[in-house]
Design a protein around this motif. Structure first.
Motif, mmCIF file in Angstrom:
data_model
loop_
_atom_site.group_PDB
_atom_site.id
_atom_site.type_symbol
_atom_site.label_atom_id
_atom_site.label_comp_id
_atom_site.label_asym_id
_atom_site.label_seq_id
_atom_site.Cartn_x
_atom_site.Cartn_y
_atom_site.Cartn_z
ATOM 1 N N TRP A 44 35.027 0.571 34.075
ATOM 2 C CA TRP A 44 33.793 0.070 34.682
ATOM 3 C C TRP A 44 34.043 -1.217 35.462
ATOM 4 C CZ3 TRP A 44 29.873 2.849 35.826
ATOM 5 C CH2 TRP A 44 29.537 3.962 35.042
ATOM 6 N N VAL A 45 34.890 -2.083 34.942
ATOM 7 C CA VAL A 45 35.249 -3.312 35.660
ATOM 8 C C VAL A 45 35.958 -2.964 36.969
ATOM 9 C CG1 VAL A 45 36.702 -5.379 35.581
ATOM 10 C CG2 VAL A 45 35.295 -4.760 33.612
ATOM 11 N N PHE A 46 36.847 -1.960 36.927
ATOM 12 C CA PHE A 46 37.543 -1.520 38.131
ATOM 13 C C PHE A 46 36.549 -1.019 39.187
ATOM 14 C CE2 PHE A 46 39.394 1.873 40.673
ATOM 15 C CZ PHE A 46 40.477 1.210 41.242
ATOM 16 N N ILE A 47 35.590 -0.191 38.764
ATOM 17 C CA ILE A 47 34.583 0.335 39.703
ATOM 18 C C ILE A 47 33.779 -0.825 40.303
ATOM 19 C CG2 ILE A 47 32.458 1.709 39.878
ATOM 20 C CD1 ILE A 47 34.877 3.469 39.655
ATOM 21 N N LEU A 51 33.659 -1.860 44.266
ATOM 22 C CA LEU A 51 32.415 -1.980 45.031
ATOM 23 C C LEU A 51 32.244 -3.384 45.600
ATOM 24 C CD1 LEU A 51 30.011 0.112 42.787
ATOM 25 C CD2 LEU A 51 31.053 0.777 44.961
ATOM 26 N N TYR A 52 32.617 -4.400 44.825
ATOM 27 C CA TYR A 52 32.554 -5.778 45.323
ATOM 28 C C TYR A 52 33.513 -5.968 46.500
ATOM 29 C CZ TYR A 52 33.035 -10.799 45.633
ATOM 30 O OH TYR A 52 33.087 -12.076 46.110
ATOM 31 N N ASP A 53 34.716 -5.416 46.401
ATOM 32 C CA ASP A 53 35.702 -5.545 47.468
ATOM 33 C C ASP A 53 35.206 -4.891 48.756
ATOM 34 O OD1 ASP A 53 38.402 -6.316 48.371
ATOM 35 O OD2 ASP A 53 38.719 -4.139 48.509
ATOM 36 N N VAL A 54 34.626 -3.700 48.625
ATOM 37 C CA VAL A 54 34.099 -3.004 49.811
ATOM 38 C C VAL A 54 32.931 -3.787 50.394
ATOM 39 C CG1 VAL A 54 32.877 -0.924 50.558
ATOM 40 C CG2 VAL A 54 34.893 -0.725 49.114
ATOM 41 N N ARG A 55 32.070 -4.291 49.535
ATOM 42 C CA ARG A 55 30.887 -5.030 49.992
ATOM 43 C C ARG A 55 31.258 -6.358 50.655
ATOM 44 N NH1 ARG A 55 25.769 -5.095 51.588
ATOM 45 N NH2 ARG A 55 24.501 -6.643 50.573
ATOM 46 N N SER A 56 32.242 -7.058 50.090
ATOM 47 C CA SER A 56 32.576 -8.385 50.602
ATOM 48 C C SER A 56 33.459 -8.338 51.854
ATOM 49 C CB SER A 56 33.277 -9.216 49.525
ATOM 50 O OG SER A 56 34.528 -8.658 49.217
#
Length: 107
Positions: A44-47, A51-56
C-alpha cells in the motif's frame, strides 16, 4: 529516483516472500504472519508512493499506446489482487481465536 527505489524494493520483497514461505514451511507462524503483514502494508505504501510520484511530476510521461494498455492491465490486476489480499489479512486479524478461515489456515 522512484524507479530505482521500486526496483530495489522488488528484490527485497521477493526475498521476504521466499523467507515467509520457508518460515511457514518450518512452522514459524509468528514470523510468517509478521512478514506477510509487513509486505501487505508495504504494498500500500508503494502504491501511494507511485501515485504521489505521478501526481508531483506535473505532466504525465509520453508512452506508446501498447505500453499504456500493458500498464493499465498490469496496474488494474495488481490493485485488484492487493485489495483481495488486504481483505484476507483483515479477516485474519479480526477473526476470533480458533476460527477456521480455510482448510490450511487457522487464526
Amino acid at each position: 529516483m522512484f524507479l530505482t527505489l521500486s526496483a530495489v524494493w522488488s528484490v527485497i520483497a521477493l526475498g521476504l516472500l521466499f523467507y515467509a514461505w520457508i518460515a511457514i514451511r518450518d512452522g514459524k507462524v509468528v514470523v510468517h504472519r509478521g512478514i506477510m503483514l509487513f509486505l501487505t502494508l508495504a504494498a500500500w505504501v508503494f502504491i501511494a508512493g507511485y501515485l504521489y510520484d505521478v501526481r508531483s511530476s506535473g505532466s504525465p510521461p509520453e508512452l506508446s499506446s501498447g505500453l499504456i494498455v500493458w500498464l493499465a492491465v498490469h496496474g488494474s490486476v495488481g490493485v485488484i489482487l492487493l485489495l483481495g489480499i488486504s481483505l484476507v489479512v483483515l479477516s485474519r486479524l479480526f477473526a476470533q481465536s480458533g476460527q477456521v478461515i480455510n482448510r490450511n489456515h487457522r487464526v
